[in-house]
Design an enzyme around this catalytic site. Structure first.
Site, PDB file in Angstrom:
ATOM      1  N   ASP A 118     -85.228 -32.879 -70.707  1.00 16.25           N
ATOM      2  CA  ASP A 118     -85.051 -33.089 -72.146  1.00 16.25           C
ATOM      3  C   ASP A 118     -86.367 -33.617 -72.699  1.00 16.25           C
ATOM      4  O   ASP A 118     -87.350 -33.777 -71.973  1.00 16.25           O
ATOM      5  CB  ASP A 118     -83.855 -34.005 -72.409  1.00 16.25           C
ATOM      6  N   ASP A 293     -74.985 -29.908 -70.432  1.00 19.07           N
ATOM      7  CA  ASP A 293     -75.305 -31.001 -69.509  1.00 19.07           C
ATOM      8  C   ASP A 293     -74.555 -32.230 -69.980  1.00 19.07           C
ATOM      9  O   ASP A 293     -74.241 -32.363 -71.170  1.00 19.07           O
ATOM     10  CB  ASP A 293     -76.795 -31.336 -69.529  1.00 19.07           C
ATOM     11  N   CYS A 331     -59.522 -28.533 -52.612  1.00 19.38           N
ATOM     12  CA  CYS A 331     -60.849 -28.708 -53.208  1.00 19.38           C
ATOM     13  C   CYS A 331     -61.866 -28.692 -52.065  1.00 19.38           C
ATOM     14  O   CYS A 331     -61.664 -29.339 -51.037  1.00 19.38           O
ATOM     15  CB  CYS A 331     -60.914 -30.026 -53.965  1.00 19.38           C
ATOM     16  N   CYS A 333     -64.787 -29.992 -51.840  1.00 22.57           N
ATOM     17  CA  CYS A 333     -65.834 -31.027 -51.862  1.00 22.57           C
ATOM     18  C   CYS A 333     -65.744 -31.939 -50.643  1.00 22.57           C
ATOM     19  O   CYS A 333     -64.743 -31.982 -49.938  1.00 22.57           O
ATOM     20  CB  CYS A 333     -65.768 -31.839 -53.154  1.00 22.57           C
ATOM     21  N   CYS A 336     -62.648 -34.359 -50.703  1.00 22.90           N
ATOM     22  CA  CYS A 336     -61.291 -33.828 -50.526  1.00 22.90           C
ATOM     23  C   CYS A 336     -61.087 -33.169 -49.174  1.00 22.90           C
ATOM     24  O   CYS A 336     -59.970 -33.149 -48.657  1.00 22.90           O
ATOM     25  CB  CYS A 336     -60.967 -32.855 -51.648  1.00 22.90           C
ATOM     26  N   HIS A 362     -66.986 -35.065 -55.888  1.00 22.25           N
ATOM     27  CA  HIS A 362     -65.766 -34.403 -56.364  1.00 22.25           C
ATOM     28  C   HIS A 362     -65.875 -33.988 -57.829  1.00 22.25           C
ATOM     29  O   HIS A 362     -65.618 -32.829 -58.175  1.00 22.25           O
ATOM     30  CB  HIS A 362     -64.542 -35.284 -56.176  1.00 22.25           C
TER      31      HIS A 362
END
Lengths: 404, 404
Positions: A118, A293, A331, A333, A336, A362
């Site tokens: 940015d 974002d 999930c 991730c 999980c 997650h």
């Protein structure tokens, strides 16, 4: 990849550093469906020297050259293809010149995929102390050590060129959209337009894209004027700033419809700055936006809030201490596939560092998978149905007053 | 592995839950070398239901069912084959009965290699508030919420059986070795002996080993008496407690020589509790010890102190902000193979969570690699030479007054 360590300074014309291709666009209405299926959503592909970014896409935020609690392997595993880093923070600490000497931001943080920086405009206004804004820039004091600082359009571009992200953005003056007077929004917009031209003049690095920022708050005519002004300039992409703040979802959508309506078939990527909650992302995709974002998924994760379809779990609730299930069945991730809700709840109560990493893995996986699901629906032509389903699910959640 | 989820309660005699084999022992002197090469170091192999632990070995500490800042993949990558978890902390939070209901400690923290739990004796004395010790146990208040608590030998064993570690240890009464009067050391030792017998009586879980603890402070006759008392009991292994505290290295070595001299050819594993600095580990291996644990490598890592051969780097020093080198060339850890000193120094200054994980990965990898190097030298018969080299290196470091 040499650009990261040693920016080429040649006068030869360079290829566009970033290319964007709209793969599928539904325009004002869904081609094969009823009017209720109207959408401006589009499927696209952004290509940089650091790989391909399928759009619509969400960019995790790595403020201090690290997405808090994660390392690059975690980010790749979550599915991130582009992240955002904060120019304001990195200029103050450790310093953009230091990062340039160390080989640029990609090498510094060992992230070989896309980076967008940015401009610092938002952070200067929100974090800087004793702020004074003039027509050439902003003078303020560092929130870290009180040292005097000044950001101008040319300085922001110089910092971003030193950092060497794939995409830089213009230095702008954002204002809180709902709480600002028309006069203030107008003044900030006019200044943002002048600074956009200065950023274009200052920007030299041929291997780095530059995106312009459309402002104009919630005033329809100012949003329209800003869209027309910025889209006429030779930017590589267009940001929509001054939203994802204190406005309502209806106000935001109205502003987006004005912008996207005037952009029409403009082929450049459209990036809505600062939006992160899944249903907000869905609506903005529907409005025709490509990139997003936000710190939101990671920030709420560190507070113990885990996102699941249609709601959220607060892992600080005592009930989870005995729950052997994963946060979200199936999930993929790190959290999980390995640990129970009970274990994560224990880690949060014991203030153990691992809690922050697992929860962040997650929520970012969830957000990036949510975007992938949207892209699949766009590719299959079923986005209007997905939108209806997700909105209906959310309505049920709201009516019940329960997070799940 | 069923033991973790549902402890078998059968009267049939079980095989020893833990077996230990001394692969090579040098006895009082190195067989082929001069007197200066005398060592009691030995090479061994501890086998539990959760894998093989090559000794001499260091166990990272996972106080709250997590080695701070790391996940199980990080631990495996660092080379950990057995970790220690704290009975005191887990009994208070989240509770051993809860962990048992969730399938035991291995499943709870998703760690499929070895676990040893301490007895809580040390933590009760060092962390508990308003402590009163009687001949049956210790009454105190929780350091977390002030709630009244009581630990007895039978209770400590019950907690450890519920947690289901591969190795449990006896509830003892440690005292600071240097600062304690002979009378106090003697009283605590006698109580520890009585409690050792009660722990043996209380312990039922056939898939879990039980280690006894030798006390006796720095008093030669008390150390000798405690060694004789504990080694006569049918424990699966022998801990040396009440050291790694406020004593000097010379005092510690004298106590260890008394213990190991009296253990002679006792084939059971010998575990010195609480030792973690590399040169201290080297000396204790030389004295004939097999197992070690300490929070030290991880704790100093979180403070920014990174271990390297012959010294340490303080990553909070400003000089590292511009240092493009890895913390340690050719180190296989996640930090060194990916990031520069400059990046880690930046993360520490920005208080970024990733700093703690990366620094901990390094110091634990360094410590576990150091133990592997000792084992290789023992296997090759070159341990005396390695010991001389490392001690000479340390002497140079000390003389220069520099950490490197």
């Amino acid at each position: 990849m040499t650009a990261v360590t040693s920016p080429p300074r040649t006068d030869a014309p360079a290829a566009r550093p970033v290319s964007f291709e709209v793969l599928r666009s539904f325009g004002q209405s869904h081609p094969a469906g009823p009017a209720a299926d109207a959408t401006r959503a589009r499927l696209g592909r952004l290509t940089t020297a650091h790989g391909v970014v399928e759009t619509p896409q969400f960019m995790p935020v790595g403020t201090n050259a690290t997405v808090k609690a994660l390392d690059p392997d975690d980010l790749r595993e979550a599915g991130a293809t582009m992240i955002l880093a904060n120019t304001y923070h990195l200029a103050l600490r450790p310093g953009h010149e230091r990062i340039a000497r160390l080989g640029g931001l990609h090498r510094f943080m060992a992230w070989d995929r896309g980076i967008l920086t940015d401009s610092g405009g938002y952070q200067v206004v929100s974090l800087g102390d004793r702020l004074t804004i003039d027509d050439d820039g902003v003078t303020f004091r560092s929130h870290l050590d009180g040292s005097p600082q000044r950001f101008t359009p040319a300085y922001s571009i110089a910092v971003q060129e030193a950092l060497g992200a794939d995409v830089a953005v213009c230095f702008d003056q954002p204002v809180p959209p709902h709480a600002s007077s028309r006069a203030k929004v107008s003044e900030a917009m006019t200044r943002t337009h002048r600074w956009a031209e200065r950023c274009l003049e200052a920007h030299q690095r041929p291997d780095q894209a530059l995106f312009g920022i459309i402002q104009g708050g919630l005033e329809p005519d100012l949003r329209a004027a800003s869209t027309d002004f910025i889209r006429a300039l030779p930017f590589d992409g267009l940001c929509i700033g001054g939203l994802a703040g204190d406005e309502t979802g209806v106000q935001r959508r109205a502003a987006l419809d004005i912008v996207v309506g005037r952009l029409a078939d403009d082929p450049r990527p459209r990036y809505l700055m600062g939006l992160g909650s899944p249903l907000d992302l869905l609506d903005a995709v529907d409005a025709g936006l490509d990139l997003f974002d936000s710190v939101l998924p990671a920030r709420v994760a560190r507070n113990g809030t885990l996102w699941v379809p249609g709601g959220r779990l607060n892992l600080r609730n005592a009930g989870f201490l005995d729950d052997p299930r994963p946060v979200l069945q199936d999930c993929p991730c790190r959290l999980c596939r390995t640990f129970s809700r009970a274990y994560l709840a224990h880690l949060f109560r014991a203030n153990e560092l691992l809690a922050y990493r697992l929860a962040t893995c997650h929520n970012l996986t969830f957000t990036l998978d949510f975007m992938a699901r949207i892209r699949s629906a766009l590719a299959a032509g079923t986005f209007p149905r997905l939108r209806r389903e997700l909105q209906a699910q959310a309505a049920v959640t709201d009516a019940a007053g329960e997070p799940l």
